[in-house]
Enzyme design. Structure first.
Site, short mmCIF file in Angstrom:
data_model
loop_
_atom_site.label_atom_id
_atom_site.label_comp_id
_atom_site.label_asym_id
_atom_site.label_seq_id
_atom_site.Cartn_x
_atom_site.Cartn_y
_atom_site.Cartn_z
N ASP A 13 0.77 -1.16 0.09
CA ASP A 13 0.04 -0.12 0.07
C ASP A 13 0.98 1.19 0.15
O ASP A 13 0.48 2.33 -0.42
CB ASP A 13 -1.03 -0.15 1.27
CG ASP A 13 -2.23 0.92 0.77
OD1 ASP A 13 -2.79 0.51 -0.27
OD2 ASP A 13 -2.60 1.55 1.71
N GLU A 26 0.22 10.56 5.45
CA GLU A 26 0.05 8.93 5.32
C GLU A 26 1.31 8.60 5.02
O GLU A 26 1.68 7.48 5.35
CB GLU A 26 -0.97 8.84 4.40
CG GLU A 26 -1.62 7.46 4.22
CD GLU A 26 -2.94 7.49 3.54
OE1 GLU A 26 -3.97 8.39 3.72
OE2 GLU A 26 -3.02 6.91 2.32
N GLU A 46 -11.02 6.42 -2.16
CA GLU A 46 -10.97 6.54 -0.81
C GLU A 46 -12.21 6.24 0.21
O GLU A 46 -12.20 5.89 1.02
CB GLU A 46 -10.98 8.26 -0.59
CG GLU A 46 -10.03 8.96 -1.53
CD GLU A 46 -8.66 8.82 -0.48
OE1 GLU A 46 -8.13 7.91 -0.07
OE2 GLU A 46 -7.90 9.99 -0.51
N GLU A 74 -9.77 -2.93 -5.96
CA GLU A 74 -9.66 -3.06 -4.47
C GLU A 74 -9.74 -4.33 -4.06
O GLU A 74 -9.21 -4.81 -3.05
CB GLU A 74 -10.78 -2.19 -3.97
CG GLU A 74 -10.56 -0.30 -4.01
CD GLU A 74 -9.37 0.02 -3.25
OE1 GLU A 74 -8.89 -0.64 -2.36
OE2 GLU A 74 -8.74 1.11 -3.81
C1 HMH Z 1 -5.31 0.21 -2.36
N1 HMH Z 1 -7.07 1.89 -2.07
C2 HMH Z 1 -5.90 1.49 -1.95
N2 HMH Z 1 -5.02 1.97 -0.65
C3 HMH Z 1 -5.12 3.24 -0.12
N3 HMH Z 1 -4.27 3.97 0.71
C4 HMH Z 1 -6.43 3.75 -0.59
C5 HMH Z 1 -7.56 2.91 -1.44
C6 HMH Z 1 -7.09 5.21 0.18
O1 HMH Z 1 -6.02 6.04 0.12
#
Ligand code: HMH
Length: 230
Positions: A55, A97, A149, A219
């Protein structure tokens, strides 16, 4: 109905209509088995670490995508709706983040540099890259942004909901995306998307719906990758 506002759709909003219409896929993305293991405490920490490392890479690709939306929001002459401020706020939280991912990776001993980028992740990042092309309508790109998001917000908020048994080590992760402020930010993004979609041509609307579905599929794949290592 080119350029015409869709009467009667304003009350519920196009995005909420699509969530209902594609509920199975939407639920697949927001209540994925991987997230349910975080919620019930049975999560495999190796899976969590895999998610964390991947991520981080995703977020580094997400930043230029969001920046491209900021540029487009700034060029719009009808930006009386504060799109710029909302997107800029999103970029600011992505800055936090990235710092959070770095400190979390240290904690979990997850290497971030030279990490192998999983094919699923590469595909998702390439998809983001294509959404930055000038021929992609702002309404389509904003729909993707809002959906990306929202999936994280709903997924992690569910881990914090009643009856949860989230491991204390993962509480902060869940709060990062599941907190109320992030929820309000997602609502603002959805409002922007709905406003653009209400004014969009049928052609743009159809493209936006496909993009909405593609995001959900990516996702689900991303959770699958984290969960099972497939
Ligand atoms: C895969 N989808 C993914 N990573 C993230 N950080 C977000 C959404 C949301 O910012």
């Amino acid at each position: 109905m080119e350029g015409k506002t869709r009467e009667g759709e304003d009350k519920i909003g196009v995005i909420d209509q699509w969530k209902k219409k594609h509920l199975l896929l939407y639920t697949g993305a927001t209540k994925h088995p991987f997230l349910l293991t975080i919620r019930d405490g049975s999560v495999d920490f190796e899976s969590f670490k895999r998610w964390l490392g991947q991520d981080y890479v995703f977020v580094r690709n997400f930043v230029p995508f969001v920046a491209s939306l900021l540029i487009r929001a700034g060029k719009k002459d009808d930006d009386q709706d504060n799109d710029m401020e909302i997107i800029l706020g999103g970029l600011a939280s992505l800055n936090d983040e990235i710092a959070w991912f770095k400190s979390e990776a240290l904690k979990w001993d997850v290497p971030l540099s030279n990490a192998v980028v999983h094919k699923t992740n590469q595909d998702y990042c390439r998809f983001l890259g294509r959404l930055m092309l000038p021929e992609v309508d702002y309404a389509v790109a904003i729909t993707a942004f809002s959906t990306i998001e929202a999936v994280y917000q709903e997924s992690f908020a569910h881990c914090l909901g009643d009856g949860n048994n989230t491991p204390p080590e993962l509480q902060e992760t869940c709060e990062r995306w599941g907190n109320e402020n992030f929820g309000e930010y997602c609502q603002s993004l959805q409002k922007i998307a709905n406003r653009c979609l209400a004014k969009a041509s049928d052609d743009v609307l159809a493209k936006a719906e496909i993009t909405f579905l593609r995001v959900l599929e990516h996702e689900v794949q991303f959770w699958n990758m984290s969960h099972g290592g497939t």
